[in-house]
Design a protein around this motif. Structure first.
Motif, PDB file in Angstrom:
ATOM      1  N   GLU A 148     -16.486  33.633  20.286  1.00 22.87           N
ATOM      2  CA  GLU A 148     -16.992  32.342  20.742  1.00 22.87           C
ATOM      3  C   GLU A 148     -15.931  31.591  21.539  1.00 22.87           C
ATOM      4  OE1 GLU A 148     -18.989  28.192  19.001  1.00 22.87           O
ATOM      5  OE2 GLU A 148     -18.545  29.866  17.651  1.00 22.87           O
ATOM      6  N   ILE A 149     -16.343  31.022  22.640  1.00 19.27           N
ATOM      7  CA  ILE A 149     -15.457  30.220  23.477  1.00 19.27           C
ATOM      8  C   ILE A 149     -15.176  28.879  22.797  1.00 19.27           C
ATOM      9  CG2 ILE A 149     -15.290  28.922  25.639  1.00 19.27           C
ATOM     10  CD1 ILE A 149     -14.891  31.816  26.185  1.00 19.27           C
ATOM     11  N   GLN A 150     -13.899  28.549  22.686  1.00 15.81           N
ATOM     12  CA  GLN A 150     -13.472  27.264  22.138  1.00 15.81           C
ATOM     13  C   GLN A 150     -12.536  26.596  23.146  1.00 15.81           C
ATOM     14  OE1 GLN A 150     -14.731  26.121  19.417  1.00 15.81           O
ATOM     15  NE2 GLN A 150     -15.399  27.887  18.209  1.00 15.81           N
ATOM     16  N   ILE A 151     -12.755  25.326  23.410  1.00 15.46           N
ATOM     17  CA  ILE A 151     -11.919  24.589  24.355  1.00 15.46           C
ATOM     18  C   ILE A 151     -11.521  23.257  23.744  1.00 15.46           C
ATOM     19  CG2 ILE A 151     -11.802  23.508  26.657  1.00 15.46           C
ATOM     20  CD1 ILE A 151     -13.831  25.536  27.613  1.00 15.46           C
ATOM     21  N   ASP A 152     -10.248  22.925  23.843  1.00  9.95           N
ATOM     22  CA  ASP A 152      -9.778  21.632  23.379  1.00  9.95           C
ATOM     23  C   ASP A 152     -10.577  20.518  24.057  1.00  9.95           C
ATOM     24  OD1 ASP A 152      -7.382  20.001  22.106  1.00  9.95           O
ATOM     25  OD2 ASP A 152      -7.659  19.258  24.164  1.00  9.95           O
ATOM     26  N   GLU A 153     -11.032  19.563  23.289  1.00  9.12           N
ATOM     27  CA  GLU A 153     -11.932  18.540  23.828  1.00  9.12           C
ATOM     28  C   GLU A 153     -11.267  17.688  24.900  1.00  9.12           C
ATOM     29  OE1 GLU A 153     -15.331  16.197  24.521  1.00  9.12           O
ATOM     30  OE2 GLU A 153     -14.981  18.253  23.781  1.00  9.12           O
ATOM     31  N   ALA A 154      -9.988  17.382  24.738  1.00 13.55           N
ATOM     32  CA  ALA A 154      -9.311  16.579  25.758  1.00 13.55           C
ATOM     33  C   ALA A 154      -9.252  17.333  27.090  1.00 13.55           C
ATOM     34  CB  ALA A 154      -7.908  16.217  25.285  1.00 13.55           C
ATOM     35  N   ILE A 155      -8.991  18.629  27.026  1.00 17.56           N
ATOM     36  CA  ILE A 155      -8.982  19.445  28.245  1.00 17.56           C
ATOM     37  C   ILE A 155     -10.389  19.539  28.817  1.00 17.56           C
ATOM     38  CG2 ILE A 155      -8.653  21.801  29.110  1.00 17.56           C
ATOM     39  CD1 ILE A 155      -6.295  22.012  27.146  1.00 17.56           C
ATOM     40  N   ARG A 156     -11.368  19.744  27.963  1.00 19.50           N
ATOM     41  CA  ARG A 156     -12.753  19.850  28.434  1.00 19.50           C
ATOM     42  C   ARG A 156     -13.181  18.591  29.176  1.00 19.50           C
ATOM     43  NH1 ARG A 156     -17.720  18.531  28.223  1.00 19.50           N
ATOM     44  NH2 ARG A 156     -17.225  16.749  26.903  1.00 19.50           N
ATOM     45  N   GLN A 157     -12.842  17.424  28.646  1.00 18.80           N
ATOM     46  CA  GLN A 157     -13.254  16.177  29.278  1.00 18.80           C
ATOM     47  C   GLN A 157     -12.643  16.008  30.665  1.00 18.80           C
ATOM     48  OE1 GLN A 157     -12.625  12.824  26.684  1.00 18.80           O
ATOM     49  NE2 GLN A 157     -13.935  13.643  25.061  1.00 18.80           N
ATOM     50  N   ARG A 158     -11.429  16.516  30.846  1.00 22.09           N
ATOM     51  CA  ARG A 158     -10.829  16.449  32.184  1.00 22.09           C
ATOM     52  C   ARG A 158     -11.402  17.520  33.109  1.00 22.09           C
ATOM     53  NH1 ARG A 158      -6.044  16.190  29.158  1.00 22.09           N
ATOM     54  NH2 ARG A 158      -5.258  18.133  30.060  1.00 22.09           N
ATOM     55  N   ALA A 159     -11.646  18.713  32.562  1.00 22.32           N
ATOM     56  CA  ALA A 159     -12.128  19.826  33.388  1.00 22.32           C
ATOM     57  C   ALA A 159     -13.555  19.628  33.853  1.00 22.32           C
ATOM     58  CB  ALA A 159     -12.010  21.134  32.607  1.00 22.32           C
TER      59      ALA A 159
END
Length: 356
Positions: free
Chosen positions: A322-333
């Motif tokens: 499963e793909i997991q992404i840090d939320e702070a990074i996701r919000q910028r990306a």
């Protein structure tokens, strides 16, 4: 136009895996496996999204189950619009990450998380961020083939189908471009738009292997063939093209051009869709080595080849990739990706749902 570092072949700078050797399946075993996967997709309330470069069996299965086969721009758009709560992405990791960035509430699975990309590998986030910091007067435009962390550092994310109009738009506004990571695509975009561009030095291991002199030899053997080239290819390949474009644009060319033969300079996985839509056309793979000037199956991404029916079934059973992404990074990306999608909507770019 300047390139960031010395231009050594990408294969000399990253670790490229061998093509995986999946056990051969006879027709009966393959049919049984596909039926099990179909049941698992229903049970998991999942939809299958596949890129044109993965194995044809996966592309066929996606279409048979109400999923989608597309380029990376349309994969992103489809994932955002789908009602499914689980997206299963058959492609490479940046595609799964893009789906998760746009759909944080959904579960995004991949047959394997090890399927990365030489462009992603060749553009580490820390080095790229330092490069951006050194050129604060440039608008940062990154190709979709990058990590979530690199996207989070960008102003715009683009795919090969939308790179030209977006860079042209920025150039007309007087902006200087910092481009990453594909130097060949960057050069092509710069030549077409006249924009002032600073290029990161990376490349695709598949497209960089095409050889100009070998393509010339193959053209002499097939003088009536149209040459179709993906812009991740070196200049010596692009300069010989009749059509330069994204995967979707190359597929359309096979369907629409009157030629009976096509020499295709991109990943051989695209042949499945081309054969499906234009079964009367002859497709010839562009050569990747001097002695391979008559080869018919030369170029295939080893990371794309990691996707198979076998590990697709496994991930649906276990749910462990499963793909997991840090939320702070996701919000910028998500900002530069949404900017790209909004630009596409405003300018009528994409929307390939009719390609079946």
């Amino acid at each position: 136009m300047t390139t960031a570092t010395q231009e050594a072949p990408i294969r000399d700078r990253i670790q490229v895996p061998a093509h995986p050797a999946w056990p051969a399946l006879n027709d009966a075993a393959k049919t049984e496996l596909k039926e099990r996967i179909k049941r698992l997709l229903v049970e998991q309330h999942a939809v299958l999204v596949a890129h044109y470069y993965v194995d044809g069996d996966l592309q066929a299965l996606a279409e048979e189950t109400g999923g989608y086969v597309a380029d990376s721009l349309e994969m992103a758009r489809f994932g955002a619009e789908s009602d499914a709560q689980t997206l299963v992405v058959c492609g490479v990791r940046f595609m799964g990450e893009t789906a998760k960035i746009l759909n944080p509430e959904k579960r995004v699975l991949m047959p394997t998380l090890e399927a990365t990309c030489s462009l992603d590998e060749g553009c580490p986030a820390d080095a790229f961020s330092a490069f951006c910091d050194a050129h604060p007067d440039h608008s940062v435009v990154v190709y979709a083939n990058t990590s979530a962390e690199v996207k989070a550092r960008s102003d715009w994310v683009v795919t090969s189908s939308i790179a030209l109009p977006i860079v042209k738009h920025l150039h007309e506004r007087g902006e200087k471009i910092l481009w990453a990571p594909d130097k060949h695509l960057g050069r092509y975009v710069q030549r077409q738009t006249g924009a002032e561009m600073l290029l990161w030095d990376s490349a695709c291991v598949v497209h960089e292997e095409f050889k100009g002199f070998a393509l010339e030899r193959l053209r002499r053997l097939h003088p009536d063939a149209a040459i179709l080239v993906h812009p991740e290819s070196p200049d010596e390949i692009v300069d010989q093209a009749d059509v330069v474009g994204s995967t979707t644009q190359l597929i359309k060319a096979v369907c629409e051009l009157p030629n009976r033969e096509f020499i295709v300079a991109t990943d051989e996985g695209i042949f499945w869709k081309m054969h499906q839509l234009a079964p009367d056309k002859r497709l010839i793979a562009a050569p990747t080595a001097g002695e391979g000037a008559t080869c018919e199956s030369c170029a295939h991404c080893p990371w794309m080849a990691m996707n198979a029916l076998q590990n697709l079934e496994q991930v649906l059973q276990r749910g462990d990739q499963e793909i997991q992404i840090d939320e702070a990074i996701r919000q910028r990306a998500v900002i530069p990706i949404q900017r790209m999608l909004e630009f596409a909507r405003e300018h009528g770019i994409g929307q390939t749902r009719g390609i079946r």
